[in-house]
Write an enzyme that holds these catalytic residues in place. Structure first.
Site, PDB file in Angstrom:
ATOM      1  N   PHE A  80      -4.247 -36.574 -94.080  1.00 50.04           N
ATOM      2  CA  PHE A  80      -3.556 -35.950 -92.943  1.00 50.04           C
ATOM      3  C   PHE A  80      -4.223 -34.659 -92.492  1.00 50.04           C
ATOM      4  CE2 PHE A  80      -0.038 -38.077 -95.227  1.00 50.04           C
ATOM      5  CZ  PHE A  80       0.558 -38.771 -94.191  1.00 50.04           C
ATOM      6  N   SER A 124      -3.956 -41.084 -83.966  1.00 50.30           N
ATOM      7  CA  SER A 124      -2.928 -40.741 -82.969  1.00 50.30           C
ATOM      8  C   SER A 124      -3.039 -41.661 -81.772  1.00 50.30           C
ATOM      9  CB  SER A 124      -3.177 -39.301 -82.519  1.00 50.30           C
ATOM     10  OG  SER A 124      -2.448 -39.022 -81.344  1.00 50.30           O
ATOM     11  N   TYR A 148      -9.051 -31.963 -79.476  1.00 53.00           N
ATOM     12  CA  TYR A 148      -8.226 -32.522 -80.565  1.00 53.00           C
ATOM     13  C   TYR A 148      -8.289 -34.053 -80.528  1.00 53.00           C
ATOM     14  CZ  TYR A 148      -4.053 -34.662 -82.443  1.00 53.00           C
ATOM     15  OH  TYR A 148      -3.208 -35.524 -83.076  1.00 53.00           O
ATOM     16  N   LYS A 152     -10.024 -37.203 -83.155  1.00 52.04           N
ATOM     17  CA  LYS A 152      -9.416 -38.447 -83.660  1.00 52.04           C
ATOM     18  C   LYS A 152     -10.295 -39.646 -83.289  1.00 52.04           C
ATOM     19  CE  LYS A 152      -5.748 -36.576 -85.513  1.00 52.04           C
ATOM     20  NZ  LYS A 152      -5.670 -36.441 -86.977  1.00 52.04           N
ATOM     21  N   ARG A 292       2.490 -30.445 -67.038  1.00 45.98           N
ATOM     22  CA  ARG A 292       1.559 -29.820 -67.982  1.00 45.98           C
ATOM     23  C   ARG A 292       0.228 -30.562 -67.875  1.00 45.98           C
ATOM     24  NH1 ARG A 292       3.266 -29.853 -74.270  1.00 45.98           N
ATOM     25  NH2 ARG A 292       3.025 -32.084 -73.951  1.00 45.98           N
TER      26      ARG A 292
HETATM   27  N1  UFG Z   1       7.610 -31.667 -72.743  1.00 48.06           N
HETATM   28  C1  UFG Z   1       8.397 -30.853 -71.951  1.00 48.06           C
HETATM   29  N2  UFG Z   1       8.611 -29.564 -72.353  1.00 48.06           N
HETATM   30  C2  UFG Z   1       8.093 -29.063 -73.516  1.00 48.06           C
HETATM   31  C3  UFG Z   1       7.277 -29.895 -74.316  1.00 48.06           C
HETATM   32  C4  UFG Z   1       7.057 -31.198 -73.899  1.00 48.06           C
HETATM   33  O1  UFG Z   1       8.894 -31.264 -70.907  1.00 48.06           O
HETATM   34  O2  UFG Z   1       8.312 -27.874 -73.825  1.00 48.06           O
HETATM   35  C5  UFG Z   1       7.406 -33.076 -72.345  1.00 48.06           C
HETATM   36  C6  UFG Z   1       5.959 -33.467 -72.128  1.00 48.06           C
HETATM   37  O3  UFG Z   1       5.573 -33.195 -70.800  1.00 48.06           O
HETATM   38  C7  UFG Z   1       5.991 -34.954 -72.470  1.00 48.06           C
HETATM   39  C8  UFG Z   1       7.065 -35.050 -73.544  1.00 48.06           C
HETATM   40  O4  UFG Z   1       7.853 -33.877 -73.413  1.00 48.06           O
HETATM   41  O5  UFG Z   1       6.420 -35.693 -71.349  1.00 48.06           O
HETATM   42  C9  UFG Z   1       6.493 -35.105 -74.950  1.00 48.06           C
HETATM   43  O6  UFG Z   1       5.632 -33.997 -75.149  1.00 48.06           O
HETATM   44  P1  UFG Z   1       5.089 -33.598 -76.606  1.00 48.06           P
HETATM   45  O7  UFG Z   1       4.250 -32.378 -76.449  1.00 48.06           O
HETATM   46  O8  UFG Z   1       6.233 -33.540 -77.551  1.00 48.06           O
HETATM   47  O9  UFG Z   1       4.225 -34.855 -77.027  1.00 48.06           O
HETATM   48  P2  UFG Z   1       2.907 -35.453 -76.368  1.00 48.06           P
HETATM   49  O10 UFG Z   1       3.182 -36.886 -76.144  1.00 48.06           O
HETATM   50  O11 UFG Z   1       2.407 -34.682 -75.232  1.00 48.06           O
HETATM   51  O12 UFG Z   1       1.882 -35.152 -77.525  1.00 48.06           O
HETATM   52  C10 UFG Z   1       1.907 -35.921 -78.693  1.00 48.06           C
HETATM   53  C11 UFG Z   1       1.275 -35.172 -79.866  1.00 48.06           C
HETATM   54  C12 UFG Z   1      -0.183 -34.955 -79.643  1.00 48.06           C
HETATM   55  C13 UFG Z   1      -0.860 -36.219 -79.246  1.00 48.06           C
HETATM   56  C14 UFG Z   1      -0.146 -36.841 -78.075  1.00 48.06           C
HETATM   57  C15 UFG Z   1      -0.695 -38.166 -77.674  1.00 48.06           C
HETATM   58  O13 UFG Z   1       1.897 -33.937 -80.051  1.00 48.06           O
HETATM   59  O14 UFG Z   1      -0.730 -34.531 -80.875  1.00 48.06           O
HETATM   60  O15 UFG Z   1       1.216 -37.068 -78.428  1.00 48.06           O
HETATM   61  O16 UFG Z   1      -0.601 -39.051 -78.733  1.00 48.06           O
HETATM   62  F1  UFG Z   1      -2.125 -35.956 -78.902  1.00 48.06           F
END
Ligand code: UFG
Length: 338
Positions: A80, A124, A148, A152, A292
């Site tokens: 991990f 991932s 990042y 992977k 974002r």
């Molecule tokens: N989101 C918000 N507000 C926040 C944080 C996230 O609206 O404060 C939204 C994002 O736009 C997205 C969803 O919530 O639509 C999920 O976001 P996350 O950041 O929780 O997760 P991600 O899917 O963006 O990212 C995750 C992992 C990464 C990985 C990615 C793709 O955290 O390590 O999935 O596999 F790269």
């Protein structure tokens, strides 16, 4: 088996340690505690009901790794350890390439020297790149949008090349979707060291009063309510997937396997907020802001290959994920004590 868990003090690592112990394996942890608190170890031992040897050093230290693999008679590795913050990786790419690739190469070389073949690697769904077809199947092409993600993709490629050259390896690439939740005891969980980047820990910190409101990153995506859709998976289901993968690769003769670990179900940001409100009884104030950079509209797994081959599937619901996150957050509003 005697299993080395790298990054075993981290969020997914710690939950997996418990599942490995529960399945009858002996676990040894290596962690440099760059993104984990030492207090997790005592809690793990309390939940596991046994001593867990923990070695605190950077995996890139080949000498220490040699000593550890020999002394602890390690038979398999679950890997991990690595940096995982997308935004930070964009700002400091060399740190990510050096740490994630360097540590993995050092680990693989040490495994080679000690003839340890089974390796479960923490990959991932980010390897499906910026415009994936959903649901995502393991045969889709891979790419990335940030350093990042590239680490992977590159580690996956290294493992493909290595297993092609040396087919005695037994490697599993596990592509996680969005791990959330916590152990039902509330004793271990996700403890971001800074402002959370991810949705669930942010929502939990708003619920407990550490942050004022959630920013919802865009409501104009091509999804049912316009907010991003993700495949949230309970960390305990994910941990169980590692045990299933480890047991499969050590009983089958395939050098390299790739499995998605997800539920196959998509949940939008607003659905997750509502589920968390229900599980916690708290209101989550939020404001819709702009998208974002780098986010995609929808990401969810086709988890059928893992089910067919491993006999594994995720069983915990979004409600379970929120309820368990809330229990952890309420009991540990500031995360683990230092
Ligand atoms: N989101 C918000 N507000 C926040 C944080 C996230 O609206 O404060 C939204 C994002 O736009 C997205 C969803 O919530 O639509 C999920 O976001 P996350 O950041 O929780 O997760 P991600 O899917 O963006 O990212 C995750 C992992 C990464 C990985 C990615 C793709 O955290 O390590 O999935 O596999 F790269």
């Amino acid at each position: 088996m005697r299993v080395l868990v790298t990054g075993g003090a981290g969020y997914i690592g710690s939950h997996t340690v418990l599942h490995l112990v529960g399945a009858g394996h002996e676990v040894v942890v290596v962690d440099d505690f760059s993104n984990a608190k030492p207090t997790v170890v005592g809690r793990l031992e309390e939940l596991a009901g046994r001593h867990i040897p923990v070695h605190a050093f950077d995996l890139a230290d080949a000498e220490k790794l040699d000593v550890l693999l020999a002394q602890e008679r390690v038979q398999a590795v679950v890997h991990f350890a690595g940096y995982k913050a997308v935004g930070e990786s964009v700002a400091q790419p060399l740190d990510y390439y050096r740490n994630n690739l360097g540590a993995t190469i050092a680990l693989l070389r040490a495994m080679q020297r000690h003839r340890i073949r089974p390796l479960v690697f923490s990959s991932s769904a980010t390897v499906y790149g910026p415009t994936p077809r959903v649901p995502m199947t393991e045969d889709l092409p891979t790419s990335a949008t940030n350093p990042y993600g590239w680490t992977k993709v590159m580690i996956e490629q290294m493992l493909r090349d290595l297993t092609a050259a040396e087919p005695q390896w037994r490697v599993a690439l596990l592509r996680y979707f969005n791990p959330v939740g916590a152990h039902p005891s509330g004793r271990i969980g996700e403890d971001p060291s800074d402002v959370p980047n991810n949705l669930m820990p942010y929502v939990a910190q708003v619920a407990v009063g550490r942050r004022g409101e959630l920013s919802v990153f865009g409501d104009d995506y091509d999804t049912p309510d316009g907010t991003g859709v993700r495949d949230y998976i309970h960390v305990d289901d994910l941990a169980a997937g590692h045990v299933a993968a480890l047991e499969w690769i050590t009983t089958h003769d395939r050098p390299l396997s790739v499995w998605n670990l997800g539920t196959g179900r998509g949940t939008s940001v607003l659905e997750l907020v509502r589920a968390f409100e229900q599980a916690s009884g708290r209101t989550i104030p939020y404001r819709v802001v702009g998208r974002r950079a780098g986010d995609i509209a929808s990401s969810y797994a086709d988890p059928s290959l893992a089910e067919a081959e491993l006999g594994w599937r995720a069983t915990r619901t979004v409600h379970d994920m929120c309820a368990d996150t809330w229990r952890w957050q309420q009991a540990n509003p500031e995360g683990y004590p230092s």
